[in-house]
Design a protein around this motif. Structure first.
Motif, PDB file in Angstrom:
ATOM      1  N   VAL A 588      62.403  31.404 -74.060  1.00  0.00           N
ATOM      2  CA  VAL A 588      61.746  30.851 -75.255  1.00  0.00           C
ATOM      3  C   VAL A 588      60.276  31.283 -75.302  1.00  0.00           C
ATOM      4  CG1 VAL A 588      61.016  28.712 -76.382  1.00  0.00           C
ATOM      5  CG2 VAL A 588      63.344  28.913 -75.488  1.00  0.00           C
ATOM      6  N   GLN A 589      59.599  31.257 -74.161  1.00  0.00           N
ATOM      7  CA  GLN A 589      58.186  31.659 -74.141  1.00  0.00           C
ATOM      8  C   GLN A 589      58.029  33.118 -74.542  1.00  0.00           C
ATOM      9  OE1 GLN A 589      55.983  28.734 -70.957  1.00  0.00           O
ATOM     10  NE2 GLN A 589      57.024  30.509 -70.133  1.00  0.00           N
ATOM     11  N   GLU A 590      58.937  33.967 -74.078  1.00  0.00           N
ATOM     12  CA  GLU A 590      58.868  35.381 -74.448  1.00  0.00           C
ATOM     13  C   GLU A 590      59.189  35.572 -75.929  1.00  0.00           C
ATOM     14  OE1 GLU A 590      61.554  37.334 -71.841  1.00  0.00           O
ATOM     15  OE2 GLU A 590      60.211  37.244 -70.092  1.00  0.00           O
ATOM     16  N   GLU A 591      60.130  34.793 -76.425  1.00  0.00           N
ATOM     17  CA  GLU A 591      60.555  34.933 -77.814  1.00  0.00           C
ATOM     18  C   GLU A 591      59.516  34.379 -78.783  1.00  0.00           C
ATOM     19  OE1 GLU A 591      64.082  33.050 -80.601  1.00  0.00           O
ATOM     20  OE2 GLU A 591      64.562  33.554 -78.523  1.00  0.00           O
ATOM     21  N   GLU A 592      58.954  33.215 -78.460  1.00  0.00           N
ATOM     22  CA  GLU A 592      58.032  32.543 -79.367  1.00  0.00           C
ATOM     23  C   GLU A 592      56.575  32.945 -79.136  1.00  0.00           C
ATOM     24  OE1 GLU A 592      58.985  30.517 -81.845  1.00  0.00           O
ATOM     25  OE2 GLU A 592      61.089  30.846 -81.293  1.00  0.00           O
ATOM     26  N   LYS A 593      56.319  33.659 -78.045  1.00  0.00           N
ATOM     27  CA  LYS A 593      54.957  34.115 -77.715  1.00  0.00           C
ATOM     28  C   LYS A 593      53.988  32.937 -77.570  1.00  0.00           C
ATOM     29  CE  LYS A 593      56.463  38.340 -78.418  1.00  0.00           C
ATOM     30  NZ  LYS A 593      56.938  39.126 -77.272  1.00  0.00           N
ATOM     31  N   VAL A 594      54.456  31.855 -76.995  1.00  0.00           N
ATOM     32  CA  VAL A 594      53.603  30.685 -76.745  1.00  0.00           C
ATOM     33  C   VAL A 594      53.854  30.190 -75.332  1.00  0.00           C
ATOM     34  CG1 VAL A 594      53.504  29.929 -79.151  1.00  0.00           C
ATOM     35  CG2 VAL A 594      55.339  29.096 -77.678  1.00  0.00           C
ATOM     36  N   GLU A 595      52.852  29.492 -74.807  1.00  0.00           N
ATOM     37  CA  GLU A 595      52.987  28.885 -73.484  1.00  0.00           C
ATOM     38  C   GLU A 595      53.542  27.470 -73.664  1.00  0.00           C
ATOM     39  OE1 GLU A 595      52.885  29.173 -69.413  1.00  0.00           O
ATOM     40  OE2 GLU A 595      52.291  30.715 -70.853  1.00  0.00           O
ATOM     41  N   ILE A 596      54.670  27.196 -73.063  1.00  0.00           N
ATOM     42  CA  ILE A 596      55.305  25.870 -73.160  1.00  0.00           C
ATOM     43  C   ILE A 596      55.305  25.245 -71.776  1.00  0.00           C
ATOM     44  CG2 ILE A 596      57.381  24.590 -73.805  1.00  0.00           C
ATOM     45  CD1 ILE A 596      58.199  26.967 -75.530  1.00  0.00           C
ATOM     46  N   PRO A 597      54.688  24.083 -71.623  1.00  0.00           N
ATOM     47  CA  PRO A 597      54.710  23.443 -70.309  1.00  0.00           C
ATOM     48  C   PRO A 597      56.131  23.043 -69.917  1.00  0.00           C
ATOM     49  CG  PRO A 597      53.818  21.942 -71.959  1.00  0.00           C
ATOM     50  CD  PRO A 597      53.967  23.277 -72.626  1.00  0.00           C
ATOM     51  N   MET A 598      56.431  23.144 -68.648  1.00  0.00           N
ATOM     52  CA  MET A 598      57.757  22.736 -68.160  1.00  0.00           C
ATOM     53  C   MET A 598      57.913  21.230 -68.351  1.00  0.00           C
ATOM     54  SD  MET A 598      60.620  23.572 -66.717  1.00  0.00           S
ATOM     55  CE  MET A 598      61.968  22.738 -65.870  1.00  0.00           C
ATOM     56  N   PRO A 599      58.905  20.808 -69.135  1.00  0.00           N
ATOM     57  CA  PRO A 599      59.077  19.361 -69.339  1.00  0.00           C
ATOM     58  C   PRO A 599      59.505  18.671 -68.045  1.00  0.00           C
ATOM     59  CG  PRO A 599      60.929  20.562 -70.274  1.00  0.00           C
ATOM     60  CD  PRO A 599      59.930  21.597 -69.833  1.00  0.00           C
ATOM     61  N   LYS A 600      59.229  17.386 -67.968  1.00  0.00           N
ATOM     62  CA  LYS A 600      59.700  16.613 -66.825  1.00  0.00           C
ATOM     63  C   LYS A 600      61.226  16.616 -66.816  1.00  0.00           C
ATOM     64  CE  LYS A 600      55.817  13.419 -66.252  1.00  0.00           C
ATOM     65  NZ  LYS A 600      55.398  12.003 -66.253  1.00  0.00           N
ATOM     66  N   LEU A 601      61.785  16.754 -65.632  1.00  0.00           N
ATOM     67  CA  LEU A 601      63.245  16.790 -65.479  1.00  0.00           C
ATOM     68  C   LEU A 601      63.683  15.598 -64.640  1.00  0.00           C
ATOM     69  CD1 LEU A 601      65.794  18.554 -66.090  1.00  0.00           C
ATOM     70  CD2 LEU A 601      65.496  19.531 -63.804  1.00  0.00           C
ATOM     71  N   GLY A 602      64.655  14.859 -65.147  1.00  0.00           N
ATOM     72  CA  GLY A 602      65.149  13.686 -64.430  1.00  0.00           C
ATOM     73  C   GLY A 602      66.654  13.688 -64.320  1.00  0.00           C
ATOM     74  N   ILE A 603      67.160  12.728 -63.570  1.00  0.00           N
ATOM     75  CA  ILE A 603      68.613  12.599 -63.396  1.00  0.00           C
ATOM     76  C   ILE A 603      69.029  11.162 -63.669  1.00  0.00           C
ATOM     77  CG2 ILE A 603      68.871  14.468 -61.719  1.00  0.00           C
ATOM     78  CD1 ILE A 603      68.833  12.288 -59.516  1.00  0.00           C
ATOM     79  N   MET A 604      70.296  11.030 -64.049  1.00  0.00           N
ATOM     80  CA  MET A 604      70.882   9.700 -64.211  1.00  0.00           C
ATOM     81  C   MET A 604      71.660   9.354 -62.956  1.00  0.00           C
ATOM     82  SD  MET A 604      72.175   9.511 -68.169  1.00  0.00           S
ATOM     83  CE  MET A 604      72.248   7.721 -68.147  1.00  0.00           C
ATOM     84  N   ILE A 605      71.475   8.135 -62.487  1.00  0.00           N
ATOM     85  CA  ILE A 605      72.246   7.629 -61.347  1.00  0.00           C
ATOM     86  C   ILE A 605      73.397   6.810 -61.923  1.00  0.00           C
ATOM     87  CG2 ILE A 605      72.209   6.261 -59.234  1.00  0.00           C
ATOM     88  CD1 ILE A 605      70.512   8.816 -59.155  1.00  0.00           C
ATOM     89  N   GLU A 606      74.607   7.369 -61.835  1.00  0.00           N
ATOM     90  CA  GLU A 606      75.783   6.743 -62.446  1.00  0.00           C
ATOM     91  C   GLU A 606      76.973   6.643 -61.504  1.00  0.00           C
ATOM     92  OE1 GLU A 606      76.022   8.078 -66.901  1.00  0.00           O
ATOM     93  OE2 GLU A 606      75.306   9.791 -65.719  1.00  0.00           O
ATOM     94  N   VAL A 607      76.949   7.423 -60.407  1.00  0.00           N
ATOM     95  CA  VAL A 607      78.104   7.420 -59.510  1.00  0.00           C
ATOM     96  C   VAL A 607      77.659   7.010 -58.105  1.00  0.00           C
ATOM     97  CG1 VAL A 607      79.303   9.170 -60.850  1.00  0.00           C
ATOM     98  CG2 VAL A 607      77.846   9.864 -58.965  1.00  0.00           C
ATOM     99  N   PRO A 608      78.552   6.426 -57.318  1.00  0.00           N
ATOM    100  CA  PRO A 608      78.177   5.984 -55.965  1.00  0.00           C
ATOM    101  C   PRO A 608      77.608   7.088 -55.084  1.00  0.00           C
ATOM    102  CG  PRO A 608      80.247   4.978 -56.623  1.00  0.00           C
ATOM    103  CD  PRO A 608      79.907   5.972 -57.693  1.00  0.00           C
ATOM    104  N   ALA A 609      78.079   8.321 -55.250  1.00  0.00           N
ATOM    105  CA  ALA A 609      77.561   9.422 -54.429  1.00  0.00           C
ATOM    106  C   ALA A 609      76.065   9.598 -54.651  1.00  0.00           C
ATOM    107  CB  ALA A 609      78.302  10.723 -54.768  1.00  0.00           C
ATOM    108  N   ALA A 610      75.626   9.517 -55.913  1.00  0.00           N
ATOM    109  CA  ALA A 610      74.202   9.649 -56.221  1.00  0.00           C
ATOM    110  C   ALA A 610      73.415   8.459 -55.690  1.00  0.00           C
ATOM    111  CB  ALA A 610      74.012   9.777 -57.725  1.00  0.00           C
TER     112      ALA A 610
END
Length: 766
Positions: A588-610
């Protein structure tokens, strides 16, 4: 015995009335067991007595006349104990009650089996014999099996009101009360509109015909279309099938003739039923006739008749699709199952309430209904859907009740309750601009769950501090294909811009389980444990990358995007997803020619393994969010869409509460924020406990924001911590729930928990 059971059940299904079905049972059981007497007693709930409703061997004049109290006689004992009783000398038992009207004094042996449905005794099936002997184990097993098979027929008759006051004439429009499971709280009054799935002939309701000529025209067009299909299929198979096999298509064409199915459907239309209802009635009659046949070959023709019926129905439904239907104001949608996609296709302003015979409180449809503020009751298994089109109804989702053909007094009471509920909602508006802060100074972040643009305006009006869960699958459900990257970008941009600069957490495509796409069906034996969430999108990176690119493009210049991965169960899944997100960001940065900050990435805890690997997983991401609906489901091994085990699904379960506290402690120990976006966040009782546990944010439906803000501003954190300590020391979910409800009552918050349990005119609805 299996053949005899099958024959009895088929004949019962073919019976035109309940009484004829009961006669079929007693006659066949008497023959099968070679016994002198077989009788059925059914429970009349109004008089609380077991009424003799069918017999072979006793005095036939006693039918409908003789009855026994709940604890009276051996019949009453079977009902009380909810198990079979087998006696070789019945008269010697202390509970024996002689009824001279029946002429049963000469019968010594007694075997009684309860007829039960969903833990309720509906009646008792009895066999008797002159000889003093105990009935054998095979005879016991036969009656128990038969009782279980016929219990559904009796339950359905009860639902139709046929077991109300068995001594009195029946009124099909008499008031009826049905119990289900609350899906979304609230109260509504209106008229029923039956929603039925396409080409599901069993779900088609009866409906009074408005224009006979129009219905006949639609039928004729559908019959011609199916005839054309049959001819085309027959021609296509010319080279592949033997002549005698191809002749089957000629049989189909003859069945569609005016002297066969076509003519019978026309007769029912002239009798007053619309084309689809007339079709269902004709197919039902033919199915029952075939089912009663002994010849296996002829019984197999049932499938042919049903297939033809579905084909005709499909063409009829194309002429009257859901989207073209007119929905009056205060429509109460009823059906066996109503999908999320169907729900959002209907004008929201017309929907007063939703009632389904299947499903559970935390199905995806129920969650969306909560988000839209539509009162919903699910799992109303005994609701006779096909006979209720346009029936007047009251839906009380606080008490999980549905009233059909309510009395004038009941309507008056509920109008008063609705008026008071509106006053309560108006009173909550005072909290809209106040901070969510406890009396002792603890701030709670309140986010909203969204999925439709309709959620946005209400969420902003009610002071949402951001979006804790954007359900990105909903736009996918509203289409007949995967949305393009640009279509997705436009939708995501609207959500992000509406809340900017506040954070918007977008969950990646979460389908599977109870969230199917019509153009991407997933058929699995156990979908809850199957291919869903992150598992699907990692298997289809082309879908995942398009969505990531659309989200990133939508965030340009706003920078409030957060991305959340659903159904994570391993470190590998996070690492794989991170790789794809970084790849999409670079593109996207190469295509749009703009600097986009990396968004925060999270996870959902839904299963006992997690849950058990929480530190390992949380260390790889920026934040954690608990999906309490699925986590509760998997911890308790309770399918949240299964109405049979709905009462076992509870967020107050000690295991659930202790697991949630463990998650908070583990995340905070490594410096990660943790929120919760399940339905627990919007429940006043559990919200207090979650606040006390230390969750950094609570995310809920827009309809619950003001309610929870009032709770937060009323309950000191110190009180919440005291209640949490008590709750974590209790081993019973019901006790914990009662404890929290008592505390809410003491704090003056009972009205926002169960409004309908406040007295109206000194009485409660019943």
């Amino acid at each position: 015995m299996l053949d005899i059971l099958r024959k009895i059940v088929q004949e019962v299904d073919s019976a035109s009335t309940l009484l004829s079905a009961l006669d079929v049972i007693v006659e066949n059981v008497q023959d099968a067991l070679n016994t002198e007497v077989c009788s059925i007693y059914l429970l009349d709930e109004r008089s609380n007595r077991y009424v003799l409703m069918a017999t072979r061997g006793l005095n036939p004049d006693a039918v409908g006349v003789v009855s026994l109290g709940l604890s009276e006689g051996l019949v009453g004992l079977v009902g009380q104990r909810e198990e079979l009783i087998n006696l070789e000398e019945a008269a010697a038992h202390p509970k024996y009650r002689y009824l001279p009207e029946t002429g049963e004094e000469r019968y010594n042996s007694f075997l009684g089996v309860p007829i039960m449905h969903r833990r309720k005794v509906l009646g008792v099936l009895v066999v008797q014999q002159q000889d003093k002997r105990r009935f054998g184990e095979s005879e016991e097993a036969f009656l128990v099996t038969l009782s279980a098979q016929i219990s559904g027929v009796v339950a359905h008759a009860r639902a139709l009101g046929q077991l109300d006051n068995l001594h009195a004439p029946k009124n099909v429009n008499s008031p009826r009360i049905f119990q289900g499971v609350a899906g979304a709280s609230g109260i509504a009054m209106g008229r029923a509109v039956v929603i039925y799935p396409p080409a599901d002939i069993d779900s088609v309701p009866d409906r009074a015909v408005e224009d006979i000529d129009s219905e006949l025209t639609q039928l004729n067009q559908a019959l011609n279309a199916v005839r054309a299909e049959m001819q085309m299929l027959g021609n296509k198979m010319t080279e592949s099938l033997m002549p005698e096999e191809r002749a089957l298509f000629d049989v189909y064409l003859r069945m569609l003739d005016d002297n066969a199915l076509g003519g019978e459907i026309v007769e029912k239309i002239h009798a007053g039923n619309w084309a689809q209802g007339a079709l269902r009635g004709v197919i039902d009659e033919h199915m029952q006739s075939f089912a009663a046949m002994d010849d296996p070959y002829l019984r197999e023709r049932m499938a042919d008749v049903r297939d033809l019926g579905r084909r005709i129905l499909a063409h009829l439904q194309r002429q009257t699709s859901t989207t073209s239907r007119d929905f009056a104001e205060h429509s109460i949608l009823i059906g066996e199952e109503i999908s999320t996609a169907t729900l959002v296709e209907i004008p929201i302003e017309s929907i007063a309430a939703i009632v389904t015979t299947t499903g559970a409180a935390n199905s995806h449809m129920a969650i969306v209904a909560r988000a839209l503020g539509i009162p919903t009751v699910v799992g109303v298994a005994e609701l006779p859907v096909t006979s209720l089109d346009d029936a007047e109804m009251i839906v009380d989702a606080y008490q999980s009740r549905v009233y059909v053909h309510p009395s004038r007094e009941l309507r008056k009471r509920y109008k008063e309750i609705i008026r008071e509920e509106r006053q309560l909602v108006a009173g909550l508006d005072a909290y809209r601009d106040l901070p969510a802060e406890t009396p002792d100074g603890h701030k709670v972040v309140l986010y909203v769950n969204t999925g439709l643009m309709a959620d946005v305006a209400r969420a902003r009006d009610r002071g949402a501090e951001g979006v804790g869960l954007y359900r990105s699958e909903i736009p996918f459900m509203l289409r007949d294909r995967f949305p393009s990257e640009e279509e997705q970008r436009t939708i995501y941009r609207q959500q992000l811009a509406a809340f900017e600069p506040r954070p918007v957490t977008m969950r990646t495509l979460d389908i599977g389980g109870d969230k199917d796409l019509p153009y991407f069906p997933i058929n699995e034996v156990n979908p809850a444990l199957g291919w869903r969430g992150i598992r699907i999108t990692l298997d289809h990176p082309e879908i995942f990358l398009v969505q990531m690119r659309a989200m990133l493009k939508a965030s340009i210049g706003l920078n409030n995007l957060q991305i959340m991965l659903p159904m994570v169960s391993s470190v590998f899944e996070i690492e794989e997803a991170q790789h794809l997100v970084h790849r999409a960001l670079t593109e996207v940065q190469e295509e749009e020619k703009v600097e986009i900050p990396m968004p925060k990435l999270g996870i959902m805890i839904e299963v006992p393994a997690a849950l058990l690997q929480i530190r390992d997983l949380a260390s790889l991401v920026d934040f954690v969010s608990v999906g309490s609906n699925d986590l509760t489901q998997y911890l308790l091994a309770v399918d949240r869409n299964n109405s049979r085990v709905a009462d076992l699904y509870t967020p107050y379960h000690p295991a659930v509460l202790r697991a949630l506290q463990y998650i908070v402690n583990e995340c905070h120990a490594i410096g990660k924020t943790v929120g919760i976006c399940g339905e627990m966040a919007g429940d006043p009782g559990t919200a207090i406990l979650l606040m006390a546990m230390g969750f950094d944010s609570l995310s809920m439906s827009a309809s619950n924001l003001l309610k929870i803000r009032k709770v937060v501003r009323t309950v000191p954190l110190a009180t919440g911590k005291r209640l949490l300590t008590q709750a974590l020391g209790v081993d019973n979910a019901a006790v914990i729930r009662s404890m929290m409800e008592l505390e809410l009552n003491n704090l003056g918050l009972w009205d926002i928990v169960r409004p309908t349990q406040r007295p109206v005119g000194g009485k409660l609805p019943s």
